[in-house]
Structure formats: structure tokens, C-alpha cells
Design a protein around this motif. Structure first.
Motif, PDB file in Angstrom:
ATOM      1  N   ALA A  37     -68.511 -17.690 -10.202  1.00  0.00           N
ATOM      2  CA  ALA A  37     -67.778 -17.121  -9.163  1.00  0.00           C
ATOM      3  C   ALA A  37     -67.983 -18.003  -7.929  1.00  0.00           C
ATOM      4  O   ALA A  37     -69.215 -18.550  -7.633  1.00  0.00           O
ATOM      5  N   SER A  39     -68.688 -19.643  -4.444  1.00  0.00           N
ATOM      6  CA  SER A  39     -69.617 -19.387  -3.264  1.00  0.00           C
ATOM      7  C   SER A  39     -68.735 -19.152  -2.206  1.00  0.00           C
ATOM      8  O   SER A  39     -67.910 -19.909  -2.015  1.00  0.00           O
ATOM      9  N   LYS A  96     -75.878 -13.045  -0.043  1.00  0.00           N
ATOM     10  CA  LYS A  96     -75.448 -12.862  -1.077  1.00  0.00           C
ATOM     11  C   LYS A  96     -74.015 -13.691  -1.479  1.00  0.00           C
ATOM     12  O   LYS A  96     -73.993 -14.204  -2.296  1.00  0.00           O
ATOM     13  N   ALA A  97     -73.462 -13.792  -0.595  1.00  0.00           N
ATOM     14  CA  ALA A  97     -72.150 -14.543  -0.323  1.00  0.00           C
ATOM     15  C   ALA A  97     -72.366 -16.105  -0.618  1.00  0.00           C
ATOM     16  O   ALA A  97     -71.397 -16.615  -0.863  1.00  0.00           O
ATOM     17  N   ASP A 144     -63.625  -5.680  -8.051  1.00  0.00           N
ATOM     18  CA  ASP A 144     -62.802  -6.009  -6.999  1.00  0.00           C
ATOM     19  C   ASP A 144     -61.646  -5.097  -6.524  1.00  0.00           C
ATOM     20  O   ASP A 144     -60.824  -5.592  -5.712  1.00  0.00           O
ATOM     21  N   ARG A 175     -68.784  -8.751  -2.465  1.00  0.00           N
ATOM     22  CA  ARG A 175     -69.830  -9.742  -3.096  1.00  0.00           C
ATOM     23  C   ARG A 175     -71.306  -9.350  -2.613  1.00  0.00           C
ATOM     24  O   ARG A 175     -72.070  -9.582  -3.418  1.00  0.00           O
ATOM     25  N   ARG A 176     -71.229  -8.969  -1.218  1.00  0.00           N
ATOM     26  CA  ARG A 176     -72.642  -8.446  -1.052  1.00  0.00           C
ATOM     27  C   ARG A 176     -73.207  -7.088  -1.530  1.00  0.00           C
ATOM     28  O   ARG A 176     -74.442  -7.000  -1.254  1.00  0.00           O
ATOM     29  N   ALA A 178     -73.168  -7.001  -4.898  1.00  0.00           N
ATOM     30  CA  ALA A 178     -73.556  -7.558  -6.306  1.00  0.00           C
ATOM     31  C   ALA A 178     -75.054  -6.916  -6.569  1.00  0.00           C
ATOM     32  O   ALA A 178     -75.938  -7.139  -5.502  1.00  0.00           O
ATOM     33  N   ASN A 186     -76.879 -14.015 -10.558  1.00  0.00           N
ATOM     34  CA  ASN A 186     -76.906 -14.821  -9.298  1.00  0.00           C
ATOM     35  C   ASN A 186     -78.496 -15.255  -8.922  1.00  0.00           C
ATOM     36  O   ASN A 186     -78.567 -15.367  -7.575  1.00  0.00           O
TER      37      ASN A 186
END
Length: 285
Positions: A37, A39, A96-97, A144, A175-176, A178, A186
Motif C-alpha cells: 500500500a 505511503s 497512519k497515512a 475503498d 487510510r486513517r 486502518a 502496517n
């Protein structure tokens, strides 16, 4: 008695990015596909490698070193090493991104137990067939969909889908979430809460295919439509994974503006492993 794996076929195809962030591993009785994934802060190391690429390679290397333990234990170790690598690189864990992450699907064939062990984290998938070519699926959650819904709305008003600031913010927001709403490997301990795992009797498996979401058929309404795994499975049996790849790429090439099939990029990276345990079940070459 050992079964004769008459066919093992792999794919690793780069998408529209500069490098392929996916990875695959075939080692003895172990099969792994890993979907890196990107960044979202644009991170690259001194060698020009992205966070997604580094994540997939770190996880692949952990599996490569350890084919003895169970899949859940290997994934847990991979998550620790991923975190350690990010700490060494000075990655900010508060956002987290910025984390390096990946999805994966791993399969181990345990003949002495008569089972196919599997483990999944993120949006990679498994399709398998029995001796009568009846298909079954271990399906991934599509996290998504909120961003894809925004893409669909924009596709109705534009002649070209672009990743504008609104879409980019939606991708960051997703993403945040996740390891809150969905799983991503991650380095966060909570990622393991989203790991799915199970066993399938080998007597029920003639062949199987594990793959990243880049191999899914493009959809005209990806935020609401479920993947047509039946059509995909039939295509796989008839054309093989190379035929499936050809179909996906040709469909994408016919829609370079991403209007008919709304998506984030023209081509996603693709990783795939197909294994036939009972002879050649596909016609594809």
C-alpha cells in the motif's frame, strides 16, 4: 503419499506506478501474495523505494525465512519486523497515512494433516475449485468504497477522472481508519485483530488461486457492485491467469480516462499464484 502439483503459475505485473509494490513467494508448500500500500505522504528511501514496496518486501522476507511456523505466527512476526523497520527509518506512527503497509493472502499445504491452511489480512483474495470445478471464494472486504463512491459521482460530471484534493483527502481519511474499520499489516498490533484464517480439507481442493485486488474485473459501479467471482472463476478455468491478466489490462486500456470503470489509477499492480493439485484444470497457457 505426496500429491503431484502439476501446475504452479505466477504473475507479478506492474501497474501505473514507477515500481511494482506487490510481491509473491512460492517456497516448498508455502504460497504468498502481498499487495503493498503506497505511503500517502510520498515517502521514498534513498534507493527510491516506496513504503508500500518496502512493506511487501519485509513481509516476503519474513515468510521466506520461516516456513515452519503456522501462518498466523509468521504474520505476527512480519508485523513486528515491519514496525521495527519503520522505527529505524524515523516514520511517524501518529499518522497512519505515513505508515508502510500491505495486504496479503498466504496458503500452506499441509499434506500430513490433509488440509490447506490459509490466512488473510487486507484485500487479497482466494478462489478455489473442487474436482467438479465448483468454485468457492474467501473474499476480502473492500475498504475503498467511500472513495470509490466519490470517484463515481465525479465520473458522471467529467470527461476524465482525476485524483483531486477531495478524492485525495477521502483516501487519506480511509487510510486513517486502518485497523479500526478494516485490516492492514502496517506495524500496528491491532492489525492482527483483522486477520482471517482457516483450514480447507485437501480432498475439497483441486486447484486454487490467490491474488491481489488488481486482478479483479474492473467494475462500472465499484462502490456498490459485488465482484462477479463466478464470471472470474469461469474465465480463470478457461483462459488461465495470463488470459485473466490480458482481459483486465485490455479493459483498462479501453478506458484510459477512468470514466466507464472509475478507479484510482489506470493500472493497479497485480500479484497472483495459481496452483493445480490434480492436474491441469485450466486451458490457459
Amino acid at each position: 503419499m505426496s500429491r503431484d502439483y502439476r501446475k504452479i503459475e505466477t504473475l507479478l505485473d506492474k501497474g501505473s506506478g514507477e515500481i511494482n509494490e506487490d510481491a509473491i513467494l512460492v517456497k516448498d508448500n508455502l504460497y504468498v501474495v502481498i499487495d503493498g500500500a503506497t505511503s500517502l505522504d510520498g515517502f521514498k528511501n534513498r534507493d527510491g523505494k516506496t513504503g508500500g514496496y518496502l512493506a511487501s518486501q519485509i513481509v516476503k522476507n519474513v515468510f521466506d525465512r520461516d516456513s515452519v511456523n503456522g501462518l498466523a505466527e509468521i504474520i505476527e512476526r512480519a508485523n513486528v519486523e515491519l514496525r521495527e523497520s519503520m522505527v529505524s527509518a524515523g516514520i511517524n506512527f501518529r499518522d497512519k497515512a505515513k505508515l508502510w503497509g500491505c495486504a496479503l493472502f498466504a496458503v500452506k499445504i499441509l499434506e500430513e494433516k490433509g488440509i490447506l491452511e490459509w490466512a488473510q489480512l487486507g484485500d487479497c483474495n482466494l478462489i478455489y475449485f473442487d474436482n467438479s470445478s465448483v468454485m468457492r471464494v474467501v473474499e476480502a472486504y473492500n475498504h475503498d468504497k467511500p472513495s470509490l463512491a466519490l470517484l463515481e459521482r465525479k465520473a458522471l460530471k467529467q470527461d476524465r477522472v482525476k485524483l483531486d484534493s477531495e478524492i485525495r483527502q477521502s483516501i487519506i481519511d480511509v487510510r486513517r481508519r486502518a485497523n479500526v474499520n478494516y485490516g492492514m499489516l502496517n506495524g500496528e498490533p491491532k492489525a492482527l485483530n483483522f486477520m482471517e484464517k482457516g483450514n480447507i480439507p485437501l480432498s475439497e481442493v483441486a486447484s486454487f488461486c490467490i491474488f491481489s485486488d488488481g486482478l479483479l474485473f474492473p467494475s462500472r459501479k465499484p462502490s456498490v457492485e459485488n465482484t462477479d467471482y463466478g464470471r472470474m472463476g469461469n474465465f480463470l478455468l478457461k483462459e488461465g491467469i495470463k488470459g485473466l491478466l490480458k482481459h483486465v489490462r485490455e479493459t483498462e486500456n479501453d478506458d484510459l480516462e477512468k470514466i466507464s470503470y472509475p478507479r484510482f489509477k489506470i493500472h493497479d499492480d497485480i500479484s497472483c499464484i495459481y496452483v493445480s493439485l490434480e492436474g491441469d484444470k485450466t486451458d490457459g497457457k
